[in-house]
Design a protein around this motif. Structure first.
Motif, PDB file in Angstrom:
ATOM      1  N   ARG A  66       1.370 -13.171  -1.724  1.00  0.00           N
ATOM      2  CA  ARG A  66       1.932 -14.180  -0.821  1.00  0.00           C
ATOM      3  C   ARG A  66       3.072 -13.588   0.017  1.00  0.00           C
ATOM      4  O   ARG A  66       3.158 -13.837   1.227  1.00  0.00           O
ATOM      5  CB  ARG A  66       2.419 -15.389  -1.620  1.00  0.00           C
ATOM      6  CG  ARG A  66       1.293 -16.311  -2.077  1.00  0.00           C
ATOM      7  CD  ARG A  66       1.847 -17.622  -2.600  1.00  0.00           C
ATOM      8  NE  ARG A  66       2.579 -17.430  -3.849  1.00  0.00           N
ATOM      9  CZ  ARG A  66       1.999 -17.494  -5.048  1.00  0.00           C
ATOM     10  NH1 ARG A  66       0.693 -17.734  -5.162  1.00  0.00           N
ATOM     11  NH2 ARG A  66       2.717 -17.318  -6.149  1.00  0.00           N
ATOM     12  N   SER A  67       3.923 -12.799  -0.614  1.00  0.00           N
ATOM     13  CA  SER A  67       5.032 -12.190   0.111  1.00  0.00           C
ATOM     14  C   SER A  67       4.538 -11.201   1.158  1.00  0.00           C
ATOM     15  O   SER A  67       5.061 -11.143   2.279  1.00  0.00           O
ATOM     16  CB  SER A  67       5.982 -11.492  -0.863  1.00  0.00           C
ATOM     17  OG  SER A  67       6.573 -12.409  -1.758  1.00  0.00           O
ATOM     18  N   LEU A  68       3.532 -10.424   0.799  1.00  0.00           N
ATOM     19  CA  LEU A  68       2.966  -9.472   1.753  1.00  0.00           C
ATOM     20  C   LEU A  68       2.330 -10.192   2.933  1.00  0.00           C
ATOM     21  O   LEU A  68       2.498  -9.791   4.092  1.00  0.00           O
ATOM     22  CB  LEU A  68       1.926  -8.590   1.055  1.00  0.00           C
ATOM     23  CG  LEU A  68       2.458  -7.561   0.054  1.00  0.00           C
ATOM     24  CD1 LEU A  68       1.305  -6.918  -0.704  1.00  0.00           C
ATOM     25  CD2 LEU A  68       3.277  -6.488   0.763  1.00  0.00           C
ATOM     26  N   ARG A  76       5.229  -0.719   9.408  1.00  0.00           N
ATOM     27  CA  ARG A  76       5.321  -1.854   8.494  1.00  0.00           C
ATOM     28  C   ARG A  76       5.565  -1.424   7.050  1.00  0.00           C
ATOM     29  O   ARG A  76       5.811  -2.255   6.177  1.00  0.00           O
ATOM     30  CB  ARG A  76       4.037  -2.692   8.557  1.00  0.00           C
ATOM     31  CG  ARG A  76       3.827  -3.406   9.891  1.00  0.00           C
ATOM     32  CD  ARG A  76       2.481  -4.109   9.917  1.00  0.00           C
ATOM     33  NE  ARG A  76       2.317  -4.899  11.128  1.00  0.00           N
ATOM     34  CZ  ARG A  76       2.490  -6.206  11.201  1.00  0.00           C
ATOM     35  NH1 ARG A  76       2.859  -6.877  10.129  1.00  0.00           N
ATOM     36  NH2 ARG A  76       2.306  -6.847  12.333  1.00  0.00           N
ATOM     37  N   ALA A  77       5.502  -0.129   6.791  1.00  0.00           N
ATOM     38  CA  ALA A  77       5.563   0.359   5.409  1.00  0.00           C
ATOM     39  C   ALA A  77       6.919   0.087   4.766  1.00  0.00           C
ATOM     40  O   ALA A  77       6.993  -0.211   3.565  1.00  0.00           O
ATOM     41  CB  ALA A  77       5.250   1.854   5.373  1.00  0.00           C
ATOM     42  N   GLU A  98       1.987 -11.177   8.269  1.00  0.00           N
ATOM     43  CA  GLU A  98       1.417 -12.256   9.096  1.00  0.00           C
ATOM     44  C   GLU A  98      -0.107 -12.250   9.072  1.00  0.00           C
ATOM     45  O   GLU A  98      -0.767 -12.652  10.027  1.00  0.00           O
ATOM     46  CB  GLU A  98       1.927 -12.151  10.536  1.00  0.00           C
ATOM     47  CG  GLU A  98       3.448 -12.272  10.640  1.00  0.00           C
ATOM     48  CD  GLU A  98       3.941 -12.109  12.061  1.00  0.00           C
ATOM     49  OE1 GLU A  98       3.172 -11.590  12.898  1.00  0.00           O
ATOM     50  OE2 GLU A  98       5.093 -12.501  12.327  1.00  0.00           O
ATOM     51  N   SER A  99      -0.654 -11.775   7.986  1.00  0.00           N
ATOM     52  CA  SER A  99      -2.104 -11.799   7.764  1.00  0.00           C
ATOM     53  C   SER A  99      -2.350 -11.489   6.301  1.00  0.00           C
ATOM     54  O   SER A  99      -1.464 -10.992   5.598  1.00  0.00           O
ATOM     55  CB  SER A  99      -2.831 -10.776   8.641  1.00  0.00           C
ATOM     56  OG  SER A  99      -2.445  -9.467   8.300  1.00  0.00           O
ATOM     57  N   GLU A 100      -3.564 -11.799   5.834  1.00  0.00           N
ATOM     58  CA  GLU A 100      -3.901 -11.523   4.433  1.00  0.00           C
ATOM     59  C   GLU A 100      -4.151 -10.028   4.273  1.00  0.00           C
ATOM     60  O   GLU A 100      -5.087  -9.473   4.861  1.00  0.00           O
ATOM     61  CB  GLU A 100      -5.144 -12.314   4.035  1.00  0.00           C
ATOM     62  CG  GLU A 100      -5.428 -12.294   2.551  1.00  0.00           C
ATOM     63  CD  GLU A 100      -4.360 -13.043   1.744  1.00  0.00           C
ATOM     64  OE1 GLU A 100      -4.128 -12.647   0.585  1.00  0.00           O
ATOM     65  OE2 GLU A 100      -3.774 -14.002   2.282  1.00  0.00           O
TER      66      GLU A 100
END
Length: 234
Positions: free
Chosen positions: A60-62, A14-15, A67-69
């Protein structure tokens, strides 16, 4: 100068997406690997009015991409502290078959066939550790032929332009729309003794480049590459 450092640790797969979000928001990126399967991506924004909104937009973009905080760390650092942290984590390393990337403050004896890139990326993208940069370097080894005219679109630190010149390209043009990147790339080109072969300029994609070209390299996000394709084809 004071900077706000924002950091997030994610799984390796995901990096790349996380780093892309930082770059799209105009941040330099520090890429660390605290564990074999984890990467900590750190971005830097000038402290002052508007930085709180930037950090909120980034969160918010992250969250949308992950798909999670995400667990996001935020702290203020002085520019000299950031520079010290960068140097602590940046050491010479090999890429592809022949390239060695080293910062100017590190010596590296190397082997006779090595192509050594002296690089201080500063706040520009392209330190050589990012997977897409390493893939581009490996592909340049296969694609560049002596005398080619090459253009590096979105040059960042100038690493790919320098690589093309070291591989024997006759003329290399490096373009970036970020004045900071242009300044950093020019310094790196000079540090490698290639000012006579590489022309670094500010511009949007290929707008400032006259054809024809033999090779275009663009280590930038997919949506920007899509906008580049028609001009590259011409």
């Amino acid at each position: 100068m004071t900077w706000v450092e924002v950091s997030v640790t994610v799984e390796r797969e995901r990096a790349d997406a996380v780093a892309g979000i930082f770059f799209e928001m105009g941040s330099g990126v520090l890429w660390e690997e605290p564990a074999p399967a984890l990467v900590t991506v750190k971005g830097y924004f000038p402290a002052g009015a508007g930085v709180d909104r930037q950090v909120a937009d980034l969160r918010r973009s992250l969250a949308a991409v992950l798909e999670s905080e995400p667990g996001v760390g935020v702290r203020q650092v002085r520019e000299e502290d950031w520079a010290h942290a960068w140097r602590r984590h940046y050491r010479p390393f090999r890429v592809g078959k022949r390239f060695v990337v080293r910062p100017p403050w590190e010596e590296y004896p190397g082997f006779p066939d090595d192509l050594v890139i002296v690089l201080d990326p500063g706040m520009a993208f392209g330190c050589g550790t990012h997977p897409t940069t390493q893939m581009c370097l490996a592909m340049l080894e296969e694609a560049v032929r002596p005398g080619m005219r090459v253009c590096d679109v979105g040059t960042g630190s100038g690493i790919l332009a320098i690589a093309a010149a070291l591989l024997g390209a006759g003329r290399v043009e490096a373009v970036d729309n970020d004045p900071t990147a242009v300044r950093v790339a020019r310094k790196n080109v000079e540090a490698n003794g290639l000012a006579g072969k590489i022309d670094v300029r500010q511009g949007y994609l290929l707008d400032a480049v006259e054809g024809p070209l033999d090779l275009v390299v663009a280590n930038i996000t997919a949506d920007v590459i899509l906008r580049l394709v028609p001009a590259a084809a011409r």
